[in-house]
Design a protein around this motif. Structure first.
Motif, PDB file in Angstrom:
ATOM      1  N   THR A   4      17.429  36.284 106.717  1.00 27.88           N
ATOM      2  CA  THR A   4      17.495  36.778 105.355  1.00 27.88           C
ATOM      3  C   THR A   4      17.174  38.260 105.386  1.00 27.88           C
ATOM      4  OG1 THR A   4      16.767  34.645 104.488  1.00 27.88           O
ATOM      5  CG2 THR A   4      16.482  36.552 103.056  1.00 27.88           C
ATOM      6  N   ILE A   6      15.900  41.318 103.225  1.00 31.54           N
ATOM      7  CA  ILE A   6      15.191  41.629 101.986  1.00 31.54           C
ATOM      8  C   ILE A   6      15.065  43.134 101.854  1.00 31.54           C
ATOM      9  CG2 ILE A   6      13.035  41.403 100.696  1.00 31.54           C
ATOM     10  CD1 ILE A   6      12.540  38.809 102.278  1.00 31.54           C
ATOM     11  N   CYS A  34      13.246  36.888 108.624  1.00 35.42           N
ATOM     12  CA  CYS A  34      13.654  37.866 107.611  1.00 35.42           C
ATOM     13  C   CYS A  34      13.651  39.277 108.187  1.00 35.42           C
ATOM     14  CB  CYS A  34      12.703  37.854 106.419  1.00 35.42           C
ATOM     15  SG  CYS A  34      12.811  36.385 105.415  1.00 35.42           S
ATOM     16  N   ASN A  84      24.437  43.480 101.083  1.00 33.67           N
ATOM     17  CA  ASN A  84      24.097  42.071 101.318  1.00 33.67           C
ATOM     18  C   ASN A  84      22.613  41.802 101.544  1.00 33.67           C
ATOM     19  OD1 ASN A  84      26.836  41.195 101.132  1.00 33.67           O
ATOM     20  ND2 ASN A  84      27.156  42.096 103.153  1.00 33.67           N
ATOM     21  N   ASP A  86      18.871  40.557  99.837  1.00 37.65           N
ATOM     22  CA  ASP A  86      18.152  40.006  98.716  1.00 37.65           C
ATOM     23  C   ASP A  86      17.177  41.102  98.298  1.00 37.65           C
ATOM     24  OD1 ASP A  86      19.410  37.506  98.669  1.00 37.65           O
ATOM     25  OD2 ASP A  86      18.058  36.702 100.180  1.00 37.65           O
ATOM     26  N   CYS A 134      12.052  41.282  91.974  1.00 38.81           N
ATOM     27  CA  CYS A 134      12.531  40.427  93.055  1.00 38.81           C
ATOM     28  C   CYS A 134      13.619  39.469  92.586  1.00 38.81           C
ATOM     29  CB  CYS A 134      11.372  39.607  93.607  1.00 38.81           C
ATOM     30  SG  CYS A 134      11.808  38.591  95.013  1.00 38.81           S
ATOM     31  N   THR A 136      17.126  37.051  94.323  1.00 36.15           N
ATOM     32  CA  THR A 136      18.040  36.776  95.419  1.00 36.15           C
ATOM     33  C   THR A 136      19.309  37.564  95.134  1.00 36.15           C
ATOM     34  OG1 THR A 136      19.078  34.903  94.331  1.00 36.15           O
ATOM     35  CG2 THR A 136      17.141  34.417  95.712  1.00 36.15           C
ATOM     36  N   ALA A 137      20.132  37.750  96.134  1.00 31.88           N
ATOM     37  CA  ALA A 137      21.389  38.488  95.932  1.00 31.88           C
ATOM     38  C   ALA A 137      22.253  37.795  94.881  1.00 31.88           C
ATOM     39  CB  ALA A 137      22.134  38.631  97.257  1.00 31.88           C
ATOM     40  N   ASP A 138      22.293  36.470  94.891  1.00 32.20           N
ATOM     41  CA  ASP A 138      23.102  35.744  93.902  1.00 32.20           C
ATOM     42  C   ASP A 138      22.595  35.970  92.481  1.00 32.20           C
ATOM     43  OD1 ASP A 138      24.765  34.688  95.858  1.00 32.20           O
ATOM     44  OD2 ASP A 138      23.663  32.807  96.002  1.00 32.20           O
TER      45      ASP A 138
END
Length: 146
Positions: A4, A6, A34, A84, A86, A134, A136-138
């Protein structure tokens, strides 16, 4: 499983006194599986913030005009989404958090406002006004479509 990514978005305006320490502390954060990348958004600082970021080899965006904290955070979000990542946030009220140069009265006014926001809408958030957010990318894509 892929790692992931971040992005820790840090808006900056005249932060020469603390930007190096923030960079070093965030860069030292290790999270299993991460990649943690501090991304500074220099909002037309008039001091040496930009040159310090350059000397540190930090990842940064240098805004051509002062957009304020909202514009700086949005610029950081867009960068993170386009790359890309998060997105991470912090709280100025977390254990061990340090405030630099904030007048005592401003802290009190901010806490009163935050208490009202928590009572009326967001009881689970301890620091709704912190510039560190904060997603998530989505989730960020849905909230801030490019």
């Amino acid at each position: 499983m892929p790692e992931t990514k971040i992005a820790v978005i840090i808006p900056c305006y005249n932060e020469e006194a603390c930007v190096e320490q923030v960079f070093r502390e965030i860069s030292a954060v290790k999270v299993k599986d991460c990649i943690v990348q501090p991304v500074f958004v220099n909002d037309c600082s008039k001091d040496n913030t930009l040159s310090i970021l350059q000397q540190l080899g930090a990842k940064y965006l240098n805004l051509p005009v002062n957009l304020g904290i909202g514009g700086a955070v949005q610029s950081g979000f867009k960068y993170a989404l386009q790359n890309n990542f998060d997105i991470a946030i912090a709280s100025r009220e977390a254990k061990g958090a340090v405030r630099y140069g904030e007048p005592h009265y401003r802290h009190i006014v901010g806490r009163v406002f935050n208490t009202l926001v928590r009572l009326l809408t967001l009881p689970e958030l301890n620091d709704t006004q912190c510039g560190f957010k904060c997603f998530t990318a989505d989730a960020a894509e849905k909230l801030f479509p490019l």
